[in-house]
Write an enzyme that holds these catalytic residues in place. Structure first.
Site, short mmCIF file in Angstrom:
data_model
loop_
_atom_site.label_atom_id
_atom_site.label_comp_id
_atom_site.label_asym_id
_atom_site.label_seq_id
_atom_site.Cartn_x
_atom_site.Cartn_y
_atom_site.Cartn_z
N ALA A 101 0.86 -1.20 0.00
CA ALA A 101 0.00 0.00 0.00
C ALA A 101 0.89 1.24 0.00
O ALA A 101 2.06 1.18 0.41
CB ALA A 101 -0.91 0.01 1.23
N GLU A 121 -5.47 -5.16 -8.57
CA GLU A 121 -5.30 -5.33 -7.12
C GLU A 121 -6.66 -5.32 -6.42
O GLU A 121 -6.90 -6.10 -5.49
CB GLU A 121 -4.39 -4.22 -6.57
CG GLU A 121 -2.94 -4.39 -7.03
CD GLU A 121 -2.06 -3.18 -6.80
OE1 GLU A 121 -0.85 -3.30 -6.99
OE2 GLU A 121 -2.57 -2.09 -6.45
C1 5RP Z 1 1.10 -0.76 -6.70
C2 5RP Z 1 0.80 -0.61 -5.27
C3 5RP Z 1 1.89 -1.04 -4.32
O1 5RP Z 1 1.39 -2.04 -3.50
C4 5RP Z 1 2.33 0.13 -3.50
O2 5RP Z 1 2.79 1.14 -4.36
C5 5RP Z 1 3.42 -0.28 -2.50
O3 5RP Z 1 4.68 -0.40 -3.10
P1 5RP Z 1 5.99 -0.70 -2.25
O4 5RP Z 1 5.78 -2.05 -1.61
O5 5RP Z 1 7.09 -0.72 -3.29
O6 5RP Z 1 6.16 0.39 -1.25
O7 5RP Z 1 -0.26 -0.22 -4.86
O8 5RP Z 1 -0.01 -0.43 -7.51
#
Ligand code: 5RP
Length: 233
Positions: A101, A121
């Site tokens: 997230a 998602e």
């Molecule tokens: C992608 C998302 C990812 O889950 C979110 O950006 C988290 O990324 P990270 O684990 O690299 O911090 O929503 O669409």
């Protein structure tokens, strides 16, 4: 028959991973939840990627077999590289799922979609009986929209009319997400565009208000979903 020298195996994970140690601890917790035969929904982003690595390790060391339902091309490629069989929501309902997230508030509502994969998602989270949201502590916020805009996936021909309808929801700023590795805007895996919408306030009705605009495919707002959050520390 297998491909010889599969070019996919030469692709590294694209970006450097921030707070890697924190994320690896949560990744290990996710891997420990897997049972032999599970069909697991896999979200996108670096935390999900590290959890996938930890799952692949368990498959190798403990001999468990899992199938993954990936939510993005980058995670599909990672599954191929790691030898994790890939399945789809058309064939299987996931036993459980995990995803990262961008922001999480005190009610466990989320902003997702920095990676542009929020449509798949959301489909996954809605299909899974249990979803773990995995994140490092920097993702906790007191107000959704503090650090990230709400991404809205838009059918390209509808860009102008969706932009106008979103302006009626009193955003602070609306911008078209531009690509990093090509000229012009980001094109999602579904062939659409993304508007990043900054709000000073996000009421509980906002997800539905955005989704009800014709031409909107999906938004990265997840308000009141039944998720379990695993945060480190
Ligand atoms: C992608 C998302 C990812 O889950 C979110 O950006 C988290 O990324 P990270 O684990 O690299 O911090 O929503 O669409």
């Amino acid at each position: 028959m297998e491909w010889k020298n599969n070019i996919l195996n030469t692709f590294p994970w694209g970006k450097s991973i921030s707070r890697r140690e924190e994320k690896e601890i949560i990744a290990g917790k996710i891997a420990s939840l897997a049972n032999d035969g599970d069909v697991v929904g896999v979200g996108s982003g670096s935390t999900s990627y590290l959890a996938l690595l930890a799952l692949a390790k368990r498959m190798k060391e403990d001999g468990i077999r899992i199938k993954a339902i990936p939510t993005s091309l980058e995670i599909t490629i990672a599954c191929v590289q790691l030898g994790i069989p890939v399945a789809s929501l058309m064939e299987y309902k996931p036993d459980w799922a995990f995803d990262g997230a961008d922001e999480i508030d005190g009610h466990l509502s989320l902003i997702k979609g920095r990676g542009g994969a929020m449509f798949k998602e959301k489909l996954l989270i809605n299909s899974s009986p249990r979803t773990y949201i995995i994140a490092d502590s920097s993702k906790m916020v007191s107000r959704l929209g503090s650090n990230f805009p709400v991404p809205v996936e838009v059918f390209p021909q509808a860009l102008t009319c969706v932009g106008q309808a979103l302006n009626e929801l009193s955003p602070r700023e609306v911008s078209l997400r531009m690509a990093g590795g090509k000229d012009g805007p980001v094109i999602t895996e579904n062939g659409n565009l993304i508007l990043d919408v900054w709000f000073d306030e996000i009421p509980g009705t906002m997800e539905h208000a955005i989704k009800s605009v014709t031409g909107v495919i999906e938004s990265g707002l997840f308000i009141g979903y039944d998720v379990e959050v695993l945060i480190n520390p």
